[in-house]
Scaffold this active site. Structure first.
Site, PDB file in Angstrom:
ATOM      1  CG  PHE A 166       0.475   4.235  12.775  1.00 39.05           C
ATOM      2  CD1 PHE A 166       1.387   3.329  13.439  1.00 39.05           C
ATOM      3  CD2 PHE A 166      -0.358   3.614  11.582  1.00 39.05           C
ATOM      4  CE1 PHE A 166       1.556   1.814  12.701  1.00 39.05           C
ATOM      5  CE2 PHE A 166      -0.124   2.416  11.206  1.00 39.05           C
ATOM      6  CZ  PHE A 166       0.823   1.756  11.743  1.00 39.05           C
ATOM      7  N   PRO A 172      -4.896   0.652  14.902  1.00 39.76           N
ATOM      8  CG  PRO A 172      -6.779   0.027  16.091  1.00 39.76           C
ATOM      9  CD  PRO A 172      -5.498   0.198  16.292  1.00 39.76           C
ATOM     10  N   GLY A 176       0.728  -1.260   0.062  1.00 42.12           N
ATOM     11  CA  GLY A 176       0.174  -0.036   0.009  1.00 42.12           C
ATOM     12  C   GLY A 176       0.857   1.367  -0.154  1.00 42.12           C
ATOM     13  CG  HIS A 200     -12.056   9.785   9.306  1.00 43.29           C
ATOM     14  ND1 HIS A 200     -12.556   9.511  10.264  1.00 43.29           N
ATOM     15  CD2 HIS A 200     -10.377   9.391   9.469  1.00 43.29           C
ATOM     16  CE1 HIS A 200     -11.548   8.918  11.295  1.00 43.29           C
ATOM     17  NE2 HIS A 200     -10.404   9.016  10.856  1.00 43.29           N
ATOM     18  CG  LEU A 217      -0.631   5.307   6.939  1.00 44.21           C
ATOM     19  CD1 LEU A 217      -0.135   6.350   7.962  1.00 44.21           C
ATOM     20  CD2 LEU A 217      -1.662   4.298   7.923  1.00 44.21           C
ATOM     21  N   GLY A 246      -1.736  -1.352   9.431  1.00 42.37           N
ATOM     22  CA  GLY A 246      -2.141  -0.075   9.718  1.00 42.37           C
ATOM     23  C   GLY A 246      -3.532   0.163   8.899  1.00 42.37           C
ATOM     24  CE  LYS A 249     -11.736   5.659   8.364  1.00 40.22           C
ATOM     25  NZ  LYS A 249     -10.529   4.953   8.210  1.00 40.22           N
TER      26      LYS A 249
END
Length: 247
Positions: free
Chosen positions: A110, A108, A9, A137, A14, A80, A141
């Site tokens: 960081f 869930p 990913g 969010h 992220l 993550g 998302k």
């Protein structure tokens, strides 16, 4: 000792942050950066530079497949990716009981501030019967409620094991949110947001609100590094940055 990391990913928000951190850290080495079209075998690295651990920052639908593949190949994993509820974690925990040398760390969120906010909410939960969560969010998302909200609700329920479920009237009405471990959770998905979670606790004559705001993706940097450095020695299932921080 240098920890060799494969990031699955790597092209996401992220993932991009993680790749940058790994490339700059003197004790970490990026040996594979997988995108959506990559073969899963690439996470194993090369003969000259095999991966030690795998960081999964993908999508809820594919994350379990990535974790299983990594474990089958003898790699510890940092997850993550959102969507790992208690129901999804149960079979993973059962698998790891039979593999004592393997370890998975599921995080869930960081962000250090988020981990602290969740810990504060769990600590306060046994003193208030009315508790609800509002999480917000960006519109991009794809899952709701967020993994952070699910984890917070589960920890609230755990802290209230002696008191029982929270007081949540009229839960038959859709506008009352989704109940997670008896806690109503309300999700906003809007343009202009990064991430926010508010836990609202109500009692006689007072309310307590614990809010954490994420204003940029660099908020996750310290937590990502902490989890990656802990991963080689991880055994069994560890859920939450709070566990790594000793909260």
């Amino acid at each position: 000792m240098t920890i060799r990391v494969a990031v699955v990913g790597a092209s996401g928000k992220l993932g991009s942050v993680a790749v940058d951190l790994i490339e700059k850290a003197p004790d970490l080495e990026l040996v594979a950066a997988l995108g959506s079209r990559s073969d899963l075998s690439e996470m194993l690295g090369t003969d000259d530079a095999p991966s030690d651990i795998v960081l999964d920052v993908t999508l809820p639908a594919v994350s379990p497949t990535i974790v299983d593949f990594a474990l089958d190949a003898g790699r510890n994993v940092v997850v993550g990716t959102s969507g790992w509820s208690a129901a999804r974690l149960a079979p993973l925990k059962a698998r790891l009981r039979d593999e004592p040398d393997a370890g998975v760390i599921v995080v869930p969120n960081f962000s250090l501030g988020s981990a602290l906010g969740t810990a504060f909410a769990a600590a306060a939960a046994k003193y208030f019967d009315s508790i609800e969560i509002i999480e917000a969010h960006a519109a991009t998302k794809i899952d709701s409620p967020s993994g952070t909200a699910v984890r917070t609700a589960e920890l609230i329920a755990e802290a209230r094991s002696e008191q029982g479920p929270v007081a949540a009237p009229h839960t038959d009405q859709r506008a009352r949110g989704q109940q997670v471990a008896s806690v109503p959770v309300h999700s906003l998905r809007m343009s202009g947001l990064v991430a926010r979670q508010s836990v609202i606790l109500g009692g006689e004559g007072e309310t307590l609100t614990i809010t954490h705001d994420t204003t940029g993706s660099r908020a996750y940097a310290a937590g990502i590094l902490h989890a990656l450095r802990a991963a080689p020695d991880a055994r069994g299932l560890t859920v939450g940055l709070d566990k790594l921080l000793g909260l």
